[in-house]
Design a protein around this motif. Structure first.
Motif, mmCIF file in Angstrom:
data_model
loop_
_atom_site.group_PDB
_atom_site.id
_atom_site.type_symbol
_atom_site.label_atom_id
_atom_site.label_comp_id
_atom_site.label_asym_id
_atom_site.label_seq_id
_atom_site.Cartn_x
_atom_site.Cartn_y
_atom_site.Cartn_z
ATOM 1 N N PRO A 86 50.634 39.602 49.037
ATOM 2 C CA PRO A 86 49.392 39.327 48.906
ATOM 3 C C PRO A 86 48.605 40.220 49.343
ATOM 4 O O PRO A 86 48.646 40.759 50.424
ATOM 5 C CB PRO A 86 49.091 37.884 49.704
ATOM 6 N N TYR A 87 47.355 40.699 48.585
ATOM 7 C CA TYR A 87 46.529 41.663 49.083
ATOM 8 C C TYR A 87 45.079 41.314 48.752
ATOM 9 O O TYR A 87 44.772 40.324 47.933
ATOM 10 C CB TYR A 87 46.777 42.868 48.700
ATOM 11 N N GLU A 88 44.257 41.979 49.297
ATOM 12 C CA GLU A 88 42.931 41.716 49.012
ATOM 13 C C GLU A 88 42.242 42.745 47.993
ATOM 14 O O GLU A 88 42.650 43.893 48.037
ATOM 15 C CB GLU A 88 41.942 41.970 50.288
ATOM 16 N N TYR A 89 41.576 42.070 46.978
ATOM 17 C CA TYR A 89 41.015 43.003 46.017
ATOM 18 C C TYR A 89 39.535 42.744 45.924
ATOM 19 O O TYR A 89 38.971 41.367 45.783
ATOM 20 C CB TYR A 89 41.730 42.410 44.714
ATOM 21 N N GLU A 90 38.551 43.785 45.681
ATOM 22 C CA GLU A 90 37.389 43.728 45.584
ATOM 23 C C GLU A 90 37.023 43.605 43.870
ATOM 24 O O GLU A 90 37.205 44.703 43.198
ATOM 25 C CB GLU A 90 36.319 44.741 46.240
ATOM 26 N N GLU A 96 32.792 40.636 45.058
ATOM 27 C CA GLU A 96 33.596 39.448 45.673
ATOM 28 C C GLU A 96 34.959 39.880 45.948
ATOM 29 O O GLU A 96 35.690 40.648 45.219
ATOM 30 C CB GLU A 96 33.567 38.572 44.421
ATOM 31 N N VAL A 97 35.389 39.451 47.086
ATOM 32 C CA VAL A 97 36.865 39.768 47.636
ATOM 33 C C VAL A 97 37.707 38.469 47.269
ATOM 34 O O VAL A 97 37.221 37.425 47.750
ATOM 35 C CB VAL A 97 36.742 40.247 48.989
ATOM 36 N N VAL A 98 38.717 38.745 46.657
ATOM 37 C CA VAL A 98 39.762 37.757 46.285
ATOM 38 C C VAL A 98 41.045 38.233 46.845
ATOM 39 O O VAL A 98 41.369 39.364 46.799
ATOM 40 C CB VAL A 98 39.827 37.438 44.670
ATOM 41 N N MET A 99 42.023 37.189 46.893
ATOM 42 C CA MET A 99 43.137 37.483 47.389
ATOM 43 C C MET A 99 44.226 37.474 46.097
ATOM 44 O O MET A 99 44.109 36.434 45.327
ATOM 45 C CB MET A 99 43.833 36.411 48.215
ATOM 46 N N SER A 101 48.097 37.977 44.496
ATOM 47 C CA SER A 101 49.605 38.194 44.873
ATOM 48 C C SER A 101 50.390 38.791 43.735
ATOM 49 O O SER A 101 51.689 38.605 43.439
ATOM 50 C CB SER A 101 50.282 36.906 45.360
#
Length: 141
Positions: A86-90, A96-99, A101
């Motif tokens: 899992p990583y954060e994506y803008e 908006e920042v979403v997780m 995977s």
């Protein structure tokens, strides 16, 4: 949607190696898939992956001949969804920042059918090539 076929080389970009600062070329491969949901709504999805072309200088990679060779190569490949940590994506535009995977990667369609095809795009670009005077491979164009 598990994979996207009908791939094309959209563009060739120059990137900088974060370790040694050297420049290298990457081919940006795109694929567009048409999907229909259970409710009957349809949509087009565009996915993009980059393929490092480490043996090709950026200025040599961005030629019509190399793009033609690369497009012939990706004709037998597909973009597929690959599970990752899992990583954060803008989200572009909204911030908006979403997780997430997953990421998108490229593979030979033969690999999916159980055949192991280890040839790479660079193998085809440099097939029949020779070493230049500075001992670097030159594309067989």
């Amino acid at each position: 949607m598990s994979s996207i076929t009908n791939l094309t080389i959209e563009r060739i970009e120059s990137r900088t190696n974060s370790v040694d600062g050297s420049e290298f070329a990457v081919a940006i491969v795109t694929g567009i898939a048409y999907a229909v949901s259970e409710s009957g709504n349809s949509r087009f999805d565009k996915r993009e992956v980059s393929i490092p072309l480490s043996n090709i200088k950026p200025e040599e990679a961005n030629t019509p001949k190399v793009k033609t060779i690369l497009n012939e190569m990706v004709a037998d490949m597909e973009i597929y969804r690959k599970e990752v940590d899992p990583y954060e994506y803008e989200v572009p535009g909204t911030g908006e920042v979403v997780m997430l995977s997953h990421s998108w990667d490229i593979r030979s369609r033969d690999k999916v059918k159980g055949k192991e095809n280890k040839s790479s795009i660079e193998d085809h670009v440099f097939a029949g090539s020779s070493k230049s005077t500075n001992n670097e491979l030159e594309p067989a164009l």
